[in-house]
Enzyme design. Structure first.
Site, PDB file in Angstrom:
ATOM      1  N   SER A   3     -34.775  32.222 -38.804  1.00 23.90           N
ATOM      2  CA  SER A   3     -35.469  32.061 -37.366  1.00 23.90           C
ATOM      3  C   SER A   3     -36.996  32.376 -37.380  1.00 23.90           C
ATOM      4  O   SER A   3     -37.719  32.050 -36.624  1.00 23.90           O
ATOM      5  CB  SER A   3     -34.851  32.391 -36.127  1.00 23.90           C
ATOM      6  OG  SER A   3     -34.847  33.947 -36.310  1.00 23.90           O
ATOM      7  N   HIS A  15     -32.359  25.167 -38.773  1.00 19.77           N
ATOM      8  CA  HIS A  15     -32.299  26.259 -37.852  1.00 19.77           C
ATOM      9  C   HIS A  15     -31.393  25.891 -36.637  1.00 19.77           C
ATOM     10  O   HIS A  15     -31.524  25.085 -35.626  1.00 19.77           O
ATOM     11  CB  HIS A  15     -33.589  26.574 -37.239  1.00 19.77           C
ATOM     12  CG  HIS A  15     -33.568  27.791 -36.336  1.00 19.77           C
ATOM     13  ND1 HIS A  15     -34.358  27.903 -35.375  1.00 19.77           N
ATOM     14  CD2 HIS A  15     -32.716  28.977 -36.269  1.00 19.77           C
ATOM     15  CE1 HIS A  15     -34.009  28.996 -34.622  1.00 19.77           C
ATOM     16  NE2 HIS A  15     -33.298  29.586 -35.194  1.00 19.77           N
ATOM     17  N   ASN A  25     -38.848  29.261 -31.178  1.00 21.09           N
ATOM     18  CA  ASN A  25     -39.262  30.598 -31.144  1.00 21.09           C
ATOM     19  C   ASN A  25     -40.586  30.861 -30.875  1.00 21.09           C
ATOM     20  O   ASN A  25     -41.061  31.776 -30.320  1.00 21.09           O
ATOM     21  CB  ASN A  25     -38.617  31.099 -32.396  1.00 21.09           C
ATOM     22  CG  ASN A  25     -37.229  31.741 -32.265  1.00 21.09           C
ATOM     23  OD1 ASN A  25     -36.710  31.656 -31.067  1.00 21.09           O
ATOM     24  ND2 ASN A  25     -36.576  32.063 -33.401  1.00 21.09           N
ATOM     25  N   GLU A  68     -33.323  22.593 -35.761  1.00 16.82           N
ATOM     26  CA  GLU A  68     -34.482  22.341 -35.992  1.00 16.82           C
ATOM     27  C   GLU A  68     -34.684  22.187 -37.429  1.00 16.82           C
ATOM     28  O   GLU A  68     -33.869  23.068 -38.314  1.00 16.82           O
ATOM     29  CB  GLU A  68     -35.597  23.531 -35.782  1.00 16.82           C
ATOM     30  CG  GLU A  68     -35.894  23.784 -34.268  1.00 16.82           C
ATOM     31  CD  GLU A  68     -36.648  25.146 -33.776  1.00 16.82           C
ATOM     32  OE1 GLU A  68     -37.477  24.954 -32.996  1.00 16.82           O
ATOM     33  OE2 GLU A  68     -36.323  25.982 -34.676  1.00 16.82           O
TER      34      GLU A  68
END
Length: 314
Positions: A149, A170, A220, A182
């Protein structure tokens, strides 16, 4: 005329071969490295959607706990999904579990896999060593993917000789519930690899989104600076953490406020991500360290999992 015909046949044959070689990989066999929360979740959703899965970790004890957590999760899901047909639910659980085998030796199981998904500790050196080793044993067609991540996918891929068959995949916690994946494409990732991973994500019942290999990818990259800006707002004395949380829940419609969320994610995890980004881009104001975050982590007050973070938990 015969010469022209032969040339034409050769040309067609050659283009057919090229087309065949460019075909996407249909992922049937998956190897998941790491039996923690994320790895077990990935293994579960892959097995539940008809894939053959090998879950790998360092010890049999860890793997036994992983299989137990997968079974418990499946039983919870089957009670809801098969509420009116418990027998079908039991069959679903047993069939899914039978599709998952375990191993403590990653190198011995990757020779026949289509996809390796890594979900181990967020440490570049450890990930590089793992993939460098597996690269020697995996089949030519095997795609490598990291569930990182926070680390740069390119930096992990460079440890292998298959940068064109390497990408980020991800998932989000808890994997069986969260629909998003992702798919991270580096400058070296081939279109064939990328499309194969998008298709694989869809077969899991997930919604894939694409992003380049930028720090934090999409979620993120937006979420962590938001959390840190809330922390800085509090550090400056502009508002209390309680009022900041209330404001974002009632004003922005968020299910959790930033302080509730950072405590849930883990202050150590948040600090680790921030420190990595800060190291990559020291001057970026979004990536500057937080005094209160550093202090709490140093005091081992890591959030909900330790009973105290920005808030105290009973």
């Amino acid at each position: 005329m015969a010469f022209v015909t032969r040339q034409f046949v050769r040309s067609v044959s050659s283009s057919s071969s090229a087309s065949a070689s460019a075909k996407k990989i249909i992922v049937k066999h998956v190897t998941v490295i790491g039996g923690g929360l994320m790895g077990a979740g990935i293994a579960q959703v892959a097995a539940a959607t008809g894939h053959t899965v090998v879950l790998v970790d360092q010890t049999e004890d860890i793997l036994a706990k992983s299989k137990k957590s997968i079974e418990e999760s499946l039983r919870r899901m089957s009670k809801k999904k098969f509420a009116e047909n418990p027998k079908a639910g039991d069959e679903f659980v047993e069939k899914t579990l039978s599709s998952i085998s375990t191993s403590t030796d990653a190198a011995s199981v990757v020779h026949s896999t289509d996809l390796v998904v890594e979900a181990i500790v967020e440490n570049l050196k450890v990930k590089n060593e793992l993939f460098q080793r597996l690269d020697k044993f995996a089949a030519e067609h095997t795609i490598f993917a990291s569930n990182t991540s926070s680390l740069q996918i390119t930096s992990i891929a460079n440890a292998t000789t298959r940068q064109d068959r390497f990408a980020g995949l991800h998932f989000f916690n808890p994997v069986p519930m969260m629909k998003l994946v992702e798919v991270i494409k580096t400058p070296m990732t081939s279109q064939k690899t990328f499309e194969s991973l998008v298709d694989f994500s869809k077969t899991l019942g997930k919604h894939p989104v694409s992003c380049k290999d930028t720090p934090g990818f999409i979620v993120n990259r937006l979420l962590v600076p938001y959390l840190l800006e809330a922390i800085r707002l509090h550090e400056r004395g502009d508002a209390s953490k309680e009022d900041i949380d209330t404001a974002m829940k009632l004003g922005a419609g968020y299910p959790m406020g930033p302080f509730e969320l950072v405590d849930y994610v883990g202050l150590d995890t948040t600090k680790f991500i921030l420190d990595g980004w800060h190291e990559m881009d020291v001057k970026n104001p979004l990536f500057q360290p937080s005094a209160s975050l550093n202090k709490l982590v140093a005091e081992k007050k890591l959030g909900k999992k330790t009973g105290e973070g920005y808030y105290k938990y009973k």
